[in-house]
Design a protein around this motif. Structure first.
Motif, short mmCIF file in Angstrom:
data_model
loop_
_atom_site.label_atom_id
_atom_site.label_comp_id
_atom_site.label_asym_id
_atom_site.label_seq_id
_atom_site.Cartn_x
_atom_site.Cartn_y
_atom_site.Cartn_z
N GLY A 52 0.81 -1.21 0.00
CA GLY A 52 0.00 0.00 0.00
C GLY A 52 0.85 1.25 0.00
O GLY A 52 2.06 1.22 -0.09
N GLY A 53 0.21 2.33 0.12
CA GLY A 53 0.86 3.63 0.04
C GLY A 53 -0.02 4.50 -0.80
O GLY A 53 -1.15 4.80 -0.44
N ASN A 54 0.47 4.86 -1.96
CA ASN A 54 -0.36 5.64 -2.89
C ASN A 54 -1.42 4.73 -3.49
O ASN A 54 -1.21 3.55 -3.70
CB ASN A 54 0.51 6.22 -4.00
CG ASN A 54 1.59 7.12 -3.45
OD1 ASN A 54 2.74 6.71 -3.39
ND2 ASN A 54 1.24 8.31 -3.03
N TRP A 55 -2.57 5.29 -3.76
CA TRP A 55 -3.67 4.51 -4.31
C TRP A 55 -4.19 5.20 -5.55
O TRP A 55 -4.33 6.41 -5.53
CB TRP A 55 -4.80 4.39 -3.27
CG TRP A 55 -5.87 3.48 -3.72
CD1 TRP A 55 -7.06 3.83 -4.30
CD2 TRP A 55 -5.88 2.05 -3.65
NE1 TRP A 55 -7.79 2.72 -4.59
CE2 TRP A 55 -7.09 1.62 -4.21
CE3 TRP A 55 -4.98 1.10 -3.21
CZ2 TRP A 55 -7.42 0.28 -4.32
CZ3 TRP A 55 -5.31 -0.22 -3.30
CH2 TRP A 55 -6.52 -0.62 -3.85
N PRO A 56 -4.45 4.47 -6.58
CA PRO A 56 -4.31 3.02 -6.77
C PRO A 56 -2.90 2.65 -7.22
O PRO A 56 -2.27 3.37 -7.97
CB PRO A 56 -5.31 2.73 -7.90
CG PRO A 56 -5.32 3.98 -8.71
CD PRO A 56 -5.12 5.11 -7.72
N THR A 57 -2.43 1.52 -6.71
CA THR A 57 -1.11 1.01 -7.07
C THR A 57 -1.26 -0.30 -7.82
O THR A 57 -2.04 -1.16 -7.44
CB THR A 57 -0.23 0.80 -5.82
OG1 THR A 57 0.10 2.08 -5.27
CG2 THR A 57 1.05 0.07 -6.14
#
Length: 141
Positions: free
Chosen positions: A53-58
């Motif tokens: 996860g982190g930035n979305w969408p990845t």
């Protein structure tokens, strides 16, 4: 653009609108020195510890089932005798990366002679199932 897991800073820092943005993540556990080099650690990392996860969408835009160069041809990692492990590890990674917006295996076809880098060769070897939905029945995670 690369997501923040890539380690090059905040990809949204200079964006005024990221509505249409999508992020790329390249995940090669073989080069992650924080993961112990043994089969159980690779499965556990993929199933339980590897938060992409982190930035979305990845989208996990690059990954493989290759292992560190110094062990890749040893008996415990040999692609001919360890197909069950590679099948399970492939399934574990797919299950994890499906929690994002999907994934792209490193390459469809390579000339390396090593199915760990070639989707087509891994299917032919019986390591990647032709029915990808069946990865949830392999018991990897």
């Amino acid at each position: 653009m690369m997501n923040n897991k890539w380690g090059s800073g905040d990809p949204t820092q200079y964006l005024t609108d990221n509505y249409y943005a999508a992020y790329d993540d390249h995940r090669y556990i073989k080069w992650d020195s924080s993961v112990a080099v043994n089969q159980q650690s690779y499965i556990s990392e993929s199933c339980y510890n590897d938060d992409r996860g982190g930035n979305w969408p990845t989208i996990v835009g690059e990954w493989s089932i290759s292992v560190p160069d110094n062990v890749q041809w040893t008996s415990g990692w040999d692609p001919n005798s360890q197909k069950d492990f590679y099948k399970k590890w492939f399934a574990a990674q797919v299950i994890n990366y499906e929690r994002q917006q999907g994934w792209i295996f490193w390459t469809w076809k390579s000339q390396l002679g090593d199915y760990r880098w070639s989707y087509q060769d891994a299917v032919a070897a019986g390591v990647i199932p032709t029915d990808l939905g069946s990865v949830y029945n392999i018991g990897a995670c």
